[in-house]
Design a protein around this motif. Structure first.
Motif, PDB file in Angstrom:
ATOM      1  N   HIS A 178       0.549  -1.382  -0.067  1.00  0.00           N
ATOM      2  CA  HIS A 178      -0.045   0.087   0.022  1.00  0.00           C
ATOM      3  C   HIS A 178       0.928   1.182   0.184  1.00  0.00           C
ATOM      4  O   HIS A 178       1.692   1.349   0.779  1.00  0.00           O
ATOM      5  N   ASP A 189       5.641   2.927   7.229  1.00  0.00           N
ATOM      6  CA  ASP A 189       4.089   2.417   6.853  1.00  0.00           C
ATOM      7  C   ASP A 189       3.511   3.356   5.823  1.00  0.00           C
ATOM      8  O   ASP A 189       2.800   4.479   6.287  1.00  0.00           O
ATOM      9  N   GLU A 223      -5.527   1.559   1.819  1.00  0.00           N
ATOM     10  CA  GLU A 223      -5.198   0.356   2.843  1.00  0.00           C
ATOM     11  C   GLU A 223      -5.554   0.895   4.346  1.00  0.00           C
ATOM     12  O   GLU A 223      -6.148   0.278   5.064  1.00  0.00           O
ATOM     13  N   GLU A 224      -5.261   2.110   4.586  1.00  0.00           N
ATOM     14  CA  GLU A 224      -5.378   2.901   5.959  1.00  0.00           C
ATOM     15  C   GLU A 224      -6.840   3.004   6.118  1.00  0.00           C
ATOM     16  O   GLU A 224      -7.242   3.383   7.248  1.00  0.00           O
ATOM     17  N   TYR A 284       4.451   4.219  14.946  1.00  0.00           N
ATOM     18  CA  TYR A 284       3.519   4.004  14.329  1.00  0.00           C
ATOM     19  C   TYR A 284       2.240   4.793  13.954  1.00  0.00           C
ATOM     20  O   TYR A 284       1.864   5.314  15.155  1.00  0.00           O
ATOM     21  N   HIS A 285       2.223   5.267  12.803  1.00  0.00           N
ATOM     22  CA  HIS A 285       0.917   6.076  12.670  1.00  0.00           C
ATOM     23  C   HIS A 285       1.154   7.548  13.336  1.00  0.00           C
ATOM     24  O   HIS A 285       0.161   8.244  13.624  1.00  0.00           O
TER      25      HIS A 285
HETATM   26 ZN    ZN Z   1      -0.890   1.802   8.665  1.00  0.00          ZN
END
Ligand code: ZN
Length: 491
Positions: free
Chosen positions: A309, A326, A360-361, A459-460
């Motif tokens: 993604h 990510d 995707e997210e 993450y994020h």
């Molecule tokens: Zn993600």
């Protein structure tokens, strides 16, 4: 210099002559070795470009994402990948409504008593990005209301479990964790979807769900609901709310797991929460798709897919979510495999397809769309390789379908040359936390999914920057996947 060159000319000539006599088939059998065609500097540069502010965090639907998709399509074209959707068209569009959050403020209000007995209110103003974040599908709104804690935010009377039982949540904020009473009990799986949890709270009249996460992280995975303003707070922030009960967020979560029963409670604190968001219902997301035609006319309608993604969480309230790990890393890995095929000149028997998914997210929107709308020339997918977060760590993990065994064998054989995959596990099922391989797996297509071993810090969060990325891990994962994919496409 001159004598050296003269000495080599006859050798080169002889080699060319031999190659010419042997015909093109011989050249096919002597490709450049895989490690030579994958370059960690190249893959790092791709990752860095995708994670740059130029693409504004690649939120599907937003122009930053569209620009990233166009840039990637340009690379596919430069590497002479075939466009999947007609002349020069590498992009497959799909509906992707999106939201940009411009401003948000959150304050906790704690009632108390002064020494003289007078009632007081202590105000704790929270910091966006550290203590709280709006969920990125929020509507605009401003409210001050009570906070009620509702466990996992699950109402499933049909399963004999209801966090909302006996709880009045109308015009209040619903505080809850993300998860289910029993991760092993798959009947709860559906209730763990963000969309289901939001709708449950909204239908009961709540102003918003307030998730408790160990650290706040951006989340665009949901639908905008009118007058509904969901958010996330950190566990540290939630500790302030549970203090009156002499509890911490961690203790409450552990109790939920231990007893597997609702532990809902009203809290005396109030929350003042304002958010300004712009919604774009007509947003369009894109999958970027290029391919190499197989050399065997009887097998070229079959393909091996390499996918990752491309999207991430965008830019909100002045915070850029660059998504380097990510998943600029996985996208760069797929793009490097495409470039490796181009550089090596390899044309396996089956076709090879490279896809960068959008959405995707937001809940696997792009991969679902692609799996449901494969270009019609591909009748069979021999295998789908997915790459999600391949940039951080010093090794890799891989999940693979149990059948056919050839997929696992191909990856293990490739890894014997590269030695980067630390573990291969069998994927038995997919759930709400699965990545883009899931829509393929559900169609019975053999899949493999690669990730680096992390830790995937930030993450994020805005801290997921290029500075955390290890180029050699991405390159080694690309090497394993290139070799394994080539083998499967050539079987
Ligand atoms: Zn993600």
């Amino acid at each position: 210099m001159k004598t050296t060159r003269a000495a080599f000319v006859p050798l080169l000539t002889a080699a060319c002559l031999l190659a010419a006599l042997a015909g093109p088939g011989s050249a096919q059998r002597q490709p450049r070795r895989a490690p030579d065609v994958v370059q960690s500097s190249e893959i790092y540069d791709t990752c860095k470009t995708l994670a740059s502010a130029e693409f504004a965090g690649r939120l599907t639907g937003h122009q930053g994402y569209a620009a990233a998709a166009q840039w990637a399509a340009g690379r596919f074209k430069a590497w002479k990948m075939k466009p999947a959707f007609g002349r020069d068209n590498y992009l497959q569009g799909f509906p992707a409504p999106y939201t940009l959050v411009d401003e948000a403020d959150m304050t906790l209000l704690f009632p108390g008593k002064a020494d003289d007995g007078a009632e007081t209110i202590e105000e704790v103003k929270l910091e966006a990005g550290r203590d709280f974040l709006p969920l990125l599908f929020t509507d605009s709104g401003r409210n001050e209301a009570e906070v009620v804690f509702a466990g996992w935010g699950i109402s499933a009377p049909e399963l004999g479990y209801d966090d909302y039982a006996g709880l009045e949540v109308k015009d209040r904020f619903v505080l809850c964790f993300r998860g289910t009473p029993d991760p092993a009990d798959l009947r709860f799986e559906d209730h763990d979807q963000h969309r289901v949890r939001m709708k449950t709270a909204r239908d009961k009249g709540a102003l918003g769900v307030v998730y408790i996460y160990p650290e706040v992280s951006a989340n665009p995975n949901g639908d905008r609901l009118p007058n509904f303003t969901p958010a996330e707070i950190s566990e540290k922030t939630a500790d302030l709310l549970f203090k009156e009960k002499d509890l911490t967020a961690d203790q409450v979560k552990k109790s939920l797991f231990a007893y597997k029963r609702p532990l809902s409670m009203t809290l005396s604190a109030r929350m003042r929460y304002g958010v300004v968001a712009r919604h774009f219902p007509a947003g369009v997301g894109y999958n970027v798709v290029g391919w190499i035609e197989g050399r065997d006319p009887s097998l070229r309608n079959e393909c091996v897919i390499f996918g990752a993604h491309l999207d991430h969480c965008g830019r909100h309230m002045g915070l850029l979510f660059p998504g380097a790990d990510d998943n600029a890393s996985g996208s760069a890995t797929v793009m490097e495999i495409a470039r490796a095929f181009a550089r090596s000149g390899r044309k396996p028997r089956r076709s090879v397809v490279f896809v960068l998914f959008g959405g995707e997210e937001m809940g696997l929107l792009g991969s679902k769309h692609f799996a449901d709308n494969l270009p019609s020339r591909f009748k069979t997918v021999a295998a789908m390789f997915n790459f999600d977060m391949t940039g951080a760590g010093d090794g890799a993990f891989c999940g693979v379908s149990a059948e056919p065994a050839a997929v696992k064998e191909a990856i293990e054989a490739a890894n014997r040359q590269v030695n980067i995959v630390r573990g291969v596990r069998i994927i038995r099922r997919v759930g709400v936390r699965s990545s883009d391989f899931a829509p393929f797996f559900l169609k019975g297509i053999p899949v493999a999914s690669f990730a680096s071993n992390g830790p995937h810090l930030a993450y994020h969060q805005p801290g997921d920057t290029i500075y955390r990325i290890n180029p050699d891990i991405m390159a080694d994962i690309a090497r394993v996947a290139f070799r394994a994919g080539l083998r499967l496409a050539d079987l």
